[in-house]
Write an enzyme that holds these catalytic residues in place. Structure first.
Site, PDB file in Angstrom:
ATOM      1  N   THR A 135      55.977  79.415  31.035  1.00  0.00           N
ATOM      2  CA  THR A 135      55.166  80.755  30.482  1.00  0.00           C
ATOM      3  C   THR A 135      54.861  80.130  29.371  1.00  0.00           C
ATOM      4  OG1 THR A 135      54.725  82.867  30.265  1.00  0.00           O
ATOM      5  CG2 THR A 135      56.831  82.307  29.258  1.00  0.00           C
ATOM      6  N   ASP A 136      53.311  80.398  28.781  1.00  0.00           N
ATOM      7  CA  ASP A 136      52.899  80.809  27.480  1.00  0.00           C
ATOM      8  C   ASP A 136      52.916  81.271  26.738  1.00  0.00           C
ATOM      9  OD1 ASP A 136      51.464  83.165  28.775  1.00  0.00           O
ATOM     10  OD2 ASP A 136      49.696  82.578  29.100  1.00  0.00           O
ATOM     11  N   GLU A 137      54.197  83.024  27.518  1.00  0.00           N
ATOM     12  CA  GLU A 137      54.465  84.032  26.846  1.00  0.00           C
ATOM     13  C   GLU A 137      55.370  83.292  25.358  1.00  0.00           C
ATOM     14  OE1 GLU A 137      55.511  87.277  27.806  1.00  0.00           O
ATOM     15  OE2 GLU A 137      53.485  87.370  29.797  1.00  0.00           O
ATOM     16  N   TYR A 161      62.040  89.360  27.703  1.00  0.00           N
ATOM     17  CA  TYR A 161      61.705  88.525  28.632  1.00  0.00           C
ATOM     18  C   TYR A 161      60.717  87.080  27.909  1.00  0.00           C
ATOM     19  CZ  TYR A 161      57.930  85.958  31.597  1.00  0.00           C
ATOM     20  OH  TYR A 161      57.835  84.650  32.294  1.00  0.00           O
ATOM     21  N   LYS A 165      62.494  82.682  28.321  1.00  0.00           N
ATOM     22  CA  LYS A 165      62.600  81.758  29.179  1.00  0.00           C
ATOM     23  C   LYS A 165      61.975  80.905  28.125  1.00  0.00           C
ATOM     24  CE  LYS A 165      60.316  81.626  32.192  1.00  0.00           C
ATOM     25  NZ  LYS A 165      60.876  80.846  33.586  1.00  0.00           N
ATOM     26  N   ASN A 190      48.769  83.244  32.976  1.00  0.00           N
ATOM     27  CA  ASN A 190      48.571  85.005  34.171  1.00  0.00           C
ATOM     28  C   ASN A 190      48.260  84.658  35.154  1.00  0.00           C
ATOM     29  OD1 ASN A 190      48.777  86.479  31.019  1.00  0.00           O
ATOM     30  ND2 ASN A 190      49.143  88.360  32.367  1.00  0.00           N
ATOM     31  N   LEU A 201      49.789  94.058  36.335  1.00  0.00           N
ATOM     32  CA  LEU A 201      48.542  94.827  36.012  1.00  0.00           C
ATOM     33  C   LEU A 201      47.078  94.595  37.360  1.00  0.00           C
ATOM     34  CD1 LEU A 201      46.566  96.173  33.869  1.00  0.00           C
ATOM     35  CD2 LEU A 201      45.644  94.383  33.451  1.00  0.00           C
ATOM     36  N   PRO A 216      46.955 102.793  34.639  1.00  0.00           N
ATOM     37  CA  PRO A 216      47.267 103.224  32.833  1.00  0.00           C
ATOM     38  C   PRO A 216      46.570 102.113  32.343  1.00  0.00           C
ATOM     39  CG  PRO A 216      48.792 102.939  34.631  1.00  0.00           C
ATOM     40  CD  PRO A 216      48.035 102.671  35.088  1.00  0.00           C
TER      41      PRO A 216
HETATM   42  P1  NAD Z   1      59.096  86.891  40.648  1.00  0.00           P
HETATM   43  O1  NAD Z   1      59.417  88.207  39.833  1.00  0.00           O
HETATM   44  O2  NAD Z   1      57.269  87.848  41.514  1.00  0.00           O
HETATM   45  O3  NAD Z   1      59.909  86.979  41.505  1.00  0.00           O
HETATM   46  C1  NAD Z   1      61.156  85.911  40.841  1.00  0.00           C
HETATM   47  C2  NAD Z   1      61.862  85.912  41.804  1.00  0.00           C
HETATM   48  O4  NAD Z   1      63.580  85.059  41.461  1.00  0.00           O
HETATM   49  C3  NAD Z   1      62.218  86.442  43.302  1.00  0.00           C
HETATM   50  O5  NAD Z   1      61.933  86.663  44.746  1.00  0.00           O
HETATM   51  C4  NAD Z   1      63.698  87.423  42.851  1.00  0.00           C
HETATM   52  O6  NAD Z   1      64.676  87.341  44.011  1.00  0.00           O
HETATM   53  C5  NAD Z   1      64.185  86.166  42.553  1.00  0.00           C
HETATM   54  N1  NAD Z   1      65.480  85.971  41.853  1.00  0.00           N
HETATM   55  C6  NAD Z   1      65.581  86.914  40.769  1.00  0.00           C
HETATM   56  N2  NAD Z   1      67.067  86.384  40.041  1.00  0.00           N
HETATM   57  C7  NAD Z   1      67.452  85.222  40.757  1.00  0.00           C
HETATM   58  C8  NAD Z   1      68.803  84.698  40.365  1.00  0.00           C
HETATM   59  N3  NAD Z   1      69.777  85.470  39.586  1.00  0.00           N
HETATM   60  N4  NAD Z   1      68.838  83.516  41.174  1.00  0.00           N
HETATM   61  C9  NAD Z   1      67.985  83.525  42.392  1.00  0.00           C
HETATM   62  N5  NAD Z   1      67.032  84.356  43.105  1.00  0.00           N
HETATM   63  C10 NAD Z   1      66.408  85.374  41.535  1.00  0.00           C
HETATM   64  O7  NAD Z   1      58.328  86.547  39.429  1.00  0.00           O
HETATM   65  P2  NAD Z   1      57.071  84.953  39.021  1.00  0.00           P
HETATM   66  O8  NAD Z   1      56.043  85.762  38.864  1.00  0.00           O
HETATM   67  O9  NAD Z   1      56.757  84.424  40.703  1.00  0.00           O
HETATM   68  O10 NAD Z   1      57.371  84.114  38.489  1.00  0.00           O
HETATM   69  C11 NAD Z   1      58.103  83.146  38.876  1.00  0.00           C
HETATM   70  C12 NAD Z   1      57.983  81.879  37.559  1.00  0.00           C
HETATM   71  O11 NAD Z   1      57.239  82.045  37.007  1.00  0.00           O
HETATM   72  C13 NAD Z   1      59.601  83.036  36.888  1.00  0.00           C
HETATM   73  O12 NAD Z   1      59.817  81.730  36.067  1.00  0.00           O
HETATM   74  C14 NAD Z   1      58.254  83.444  35.185  1.00  0.00           C
HETATM   75  O13 NAD Z   1      58.760  82.905  34.267  1.00  0.00           O
HETATM   76  C15 NAD Z   1      56.909  82.071  36.012  1.00  0.00           C
HETATM   77  N6  NAD Z   1      55.912  82.287  35.191  1.00  0.00           N
HETATM   78  C16 NAD Z   1      55.272  83.824  35.603  1.00  0.00           C
HETATM   79  C17 NAD Z   1      54.123  83.786  34.795  1.00  0.00           C
HETATM   80  C18 NAD Z   1      53.081  85.274  36.132  1.00  0.00           C
HETATM   81  O14 NAD Z   1      51.646  85.819  36.053  1.00  0.00           O
HETATM   82  N7  NAD Z   1      53.776  85.850  37.432  1.00  0.00           N
HETATM   83  C19 NAD Z   1      53.164  83.094  34.539  1.00  0.00           C
HETATM   84  C20 NAD Z   1      54.127  82.441  34.630  1.00  0.00           C
HETATM   85  C21 NAD Z   1      54.580  81.938  34.442  1.00  0.00           C
HETATM   86  O1  DAU Z   2      51.319  84.988  30.670  1.00  0.00           O
HETATM   87  C1  DAU Z   2      52.124  84.798  31.392  1.00  0.00           C
HETATM   88  C2  DAU Z   2      53.086  85.811  32.245  1.00  0.00           C
HETATM   89  O2  DAU Z   2      52.362  86.578  32.553  1.00  0.00           O
HETATM   90  C3  DAU Z   2      54.067  85.907  32.577  1.00  0.00           C
HETATM   91  O3  DAU Z   2      54.628  84.890  31.934  1.00  0.00           O
HETATM   92  C4  DAU Z   2      54.831  87.291  32.899  1.00  0.00           C
HETATM   93  O4  DAU Z   2      55.952  86.719  33.860  1.00  0.00           O
HETATM   94  C5  DAU Z   2      53.764  88.077  33.772  1.00  0.00           C
HETATM   95  O5  DAU Z   2      54.429  88.779  34.235  1.00  0.00           O
HETATM   96  C6  DAU Z   2      53.087  88.535  32.724  1.00  0.00           C
HETATM   97  O6  DAU Z   2      53.227  88.510  31.484  1.00  0.00           O
HETATM   98  P1  DAU Z   2      52.414  90.182  31.271  1.00  0.00           P
HETATM   99  O7  DAU Z   2      52.687  91.004  30.159  1.00  0.00           O
HETATM  100  O8  DAU Z   2      50.974  89.218  30.562  1.00  0.00           O
HETATM  101  O9  DAU Z   2      51.342  90.983  32.489  1.00  0.00           O
HETATM  102  P2  DAU Z   2      51.330  91.919  32.903  1.00  0.00           P
HETATM  103  O10 DAU Z   2      50.599  91.929  34.260  1.00  0.00           O
HETATM  104  O11 DAU Z   2      52.254  92.939  32.885  1.00  0.00           O
HETATM  105  O12 DAU Z   2      50.700  92.462  31.788  1.00  0.00           O
HETATM  106  C7  DAU Z   2      49.543  92.328  31.935  1.00  0.00           C
HETATM  107  C8  DAU Z   2      48.336  92.390  30.783  1.00  0.00           C
HETATM  108  O13 DAU Z   2      48.206  94.444  31.145  1.00  0.00           O
HETATM  109  C9  DAU Z   2      49.460  93.324  28.982  1.00  0.00           C
HETATM  110  O14 DAU Z   2      48.460  93.619  28.331  1.00  0.00           O
HETATM  111  C10 DAU Z   2      50.059  94.579  29.546  1.00  0.00           C
HETATM  112  C11 DAU Z   2      49.213  95.334  30.166  1.00  0.00           C
HETATM  113  N1  DAU Z   2      48.822  96.455  31.390  1.00  0.00           N
HETATM  114  C12 DAU Z   2      50.032  95.550  32.391  1.00  0.00           C
HETATM  115  C13 DAU Z   2      49.759  97.011  32.933  1.00  0.00           C
HETATM  116  C14 DAU Z   2      51.609  96.740  34.224  1.00  0.00           C
HETATM  117  C15 DAU Z   2      48.431  97.620  30.877  1.00  0.00           C
HETATM  118  O15 DAU Z   2      48.115  97.861  29.659  1.00  0.00           O
HETATM  119  N2  DAU Z   2      48.744  98.291  32.317  1.00  0.00           N
HETATM  120  C16 DAU Z   2      49.846  98.754  33.088  1.00  0.00           C
HETATM  121  O16 DAU Z   2      49.902  99.765  33.935  1.00  0.00           O
END
Ligand code: NAD
Ligand code: DAU
Length: 371
Positions: A135-137, A161, A165, A190, A201, A216
């Site tokens: 992730t970029d985080e 988190y 990562k 994201n 979000l 929220p």
């Molecule tokens: P998600 O939470 O939707 O899915 C995670 C999946 O992993 C689920 O299916 C869960 O059951 C499985 N899992 C969790 N723990 C496990 C374990 N111990 N063994 C096997 N499976 C397990 O997550 P996502 O948003 O799809 O993110 C997927 C990947 O991409 C993550 O590594 C996250 O860090 C990365 N990522 C996410 C975003 C984003 O915006 N969501 C952006 C950049 C990178």
């Molecule tokens: O940047 C990549 C990341 O993006 C991934 O690595 C994470 O797995 C993924 O969950 C996501 O993280 P964020 O924290 O950026 O995503 P989230 O959707 O939780 O929140 C997006 C932005 O919105 C963040 O600044 C927090 C804000 N937020 C979020 C929620 C859930 C709100 O203001 N209100 C909310 O209810």
């Protein structure tokens, strides 16, 4: 032809990746290992479940022996690692699972891959790849005027988190440098799109509008995220797998920065337009303000900020663009329109998700609105 082991393939991005891959490379074999935590959902894989080239195994990536067995039994040549605890808010209230899955789970996969691909070499696979999805985080936070994150930006994670990562990224790097494992890592911004769990979000806002519940906004709502349609992430990983150099990190992003409050207002407008142009929606979602010609944006509620909330993320994907020829295919306008349509057309999916334990967890997160 490849045989992929996809970890976390029942989650949001993993499932979209599996759909993408089987459509793009129908001859390839895809095996998913997923523990089916609260975020994992077999419904996300319903459309590929009967595909003979697809296999699902419910299991934990911390189970090294199981992973070894899968690598051997299927002669896997490519491991794509999505499995993680992924929600920042949950990492603040309960970091244990993040350390367990994101750090120890990744370590377990690396150990299994090293044993099968490097030590024993008994599967006949000559050209393996371990791709780690990050992730970029991990790069920390930016001010409004800072340049975007490049692959050279120093790691500075701020939440449990992102720290977990970052730790996993370092382990992946170390297994390449020390043991010669063929690794690549992608750091993406994201994502949004179908099957996005409604604690995040964008799907949270869509589903709350349909329930007429508060939207929220943490703090002042001016935090910036760089949004990418999920299939464009899958496409970026495809390019890294097929053209990326072993041992390298690649940033994936869409050059699409939005302040949270603006993205929420945009979704409100889109939802109001959908209700105005399709009278069936008012009957389907009678609670929604838009069903009575109300304004969804009236649900916007400022709440206490997320502790340690990163102010801005922005990805500089120049290396990935130049080296791999990467360009996202979806504009934000087309991507968000498709996403809203998907949630309106898939009520059964998100209702099933929201009726579960997630709803109780979410309820506990809301503090009183800020003054
Ligand atoms: P998600 O939470 O939707 O899915 C995670 C999946 O992993 C689920 O299916 C869960 O059951 C499985 N899992 C969790 N723990 C496990 C374990 N111990 N063994 C096997 N499976 C397990 O997550 P996502 O948003 O799809 O993110 C997927 C990947 O991409 C993550 O590594 C996250 O860090 C990365 N990522 C996410 C975003 C984003 O915006 N969501 C952006 C950049 C990178
Ligand atoms: O940047 C990549 C990341 O993006 C991934 O690595 C994470 O797995 C993924 O969950 C996501 O993280 P964020 O924290 O950026 O995503 P989230 O959707 O939780 O929140 C997006 C932005 O919105 C963040 O600044 C927090 C804000 N937020 C979020 C929620 C859930 C709100 O203001 N209100 C909310 O209810």
């Amino acid at each position: 032809m490849k045989t992929l082991l996809v970890t976390g393939g029942a989650g949001f991005i993993g499932a979209n990746f599996v759909h993408y891959w089987l459509a793009q490379y129908p001859q390839d074999k895809v095996i998913v290992i997923d523990a089916l935590t609260y975020a994992g959902n077999m419904a996300n894989l319903a459309t590929v479940n009967s595909n003979p080239n697809f296999t699902f195994v419910q299991g934990d990536i911390c189970n090294t022996a199981l992973v070894e067995q899968l690598l051997r039994a299927h002669s896997v040549d490519t491991l794509v690692h999505f499995a993680a605890e992924s929600h920042v808010d949950r990492s603040i209230t309960g970091p244990d699972a993040f350390i367990e899955t994101n750090i120890l789970g990744t370590y377990s996969l690396l150990k299994a891959a090293k044993i099968v691909w490097l030590d024993n070499k008994d599967t006949g696979v000559s050209n393996h790849r371990f791709h780690h999805v990050s992730t970029d985080e991990v790069y920390g936070t930016l001010s409004a005027t800072d340049p975007a994150f490049t692959e050279e930006t120093a790691y500075a994670p701020n939440s449990p988190y992102s720290a977990s990562k970052a730790a996993s990224d370092h382990l992946v790097r170390a297994y390449h440098h020390t043991y010669g494992l063929n690794v690549t890592t992608s750091n993406c911004s994201n994502n949004y799109g179908p099957y996005h769990f409604p604690e995040k979000l964008i799907p949270l806002v869509i589903t709350h509008i349909l329930h007429n519940e508060a939207l929220p906004i943490y703090g002042d709502g001016q935090q910036i995220r760089d949004w990418l349609y999920v299939t464009d992430h899958a496409y970026g990983i495809d390019l890294v797998l097929n053209k990326g150099r072993v041992g390298e990190n690649y940033n994936i992003g869409g050059n699409n920065e939005w302040a949270n409050i603006d993205i929420v207002k945009t979704i409100c407008t889109l939802m109001d337009q959908q209700f105005a142009s399709n009278s069936a929606l008012a009957a389907q979602f009678p609670k929604a303000a838009a069903a009575q010609k109300g304004d969804s944006a009236s649900l916007i509620t400022y709440v206490k900020d997320r502790p340690g909330h990163d102010r801005r993320y922005a990805i500089d994907a120049t290396k990935t663009n130049n080296e791999l020829g990467y360009q996202p295919k979806e504009s934000f306008e087309t991507g968000i329109t498709k996403t809203v349509a998907w949630y309106l057309n898939n009520e059964a999916w998100w209702r099933a998700v929201m009726d579960g334990s997630y709803k109780d967890w979410l309820q506990k997160q809301y503090d009183a609105p800020a003054s």
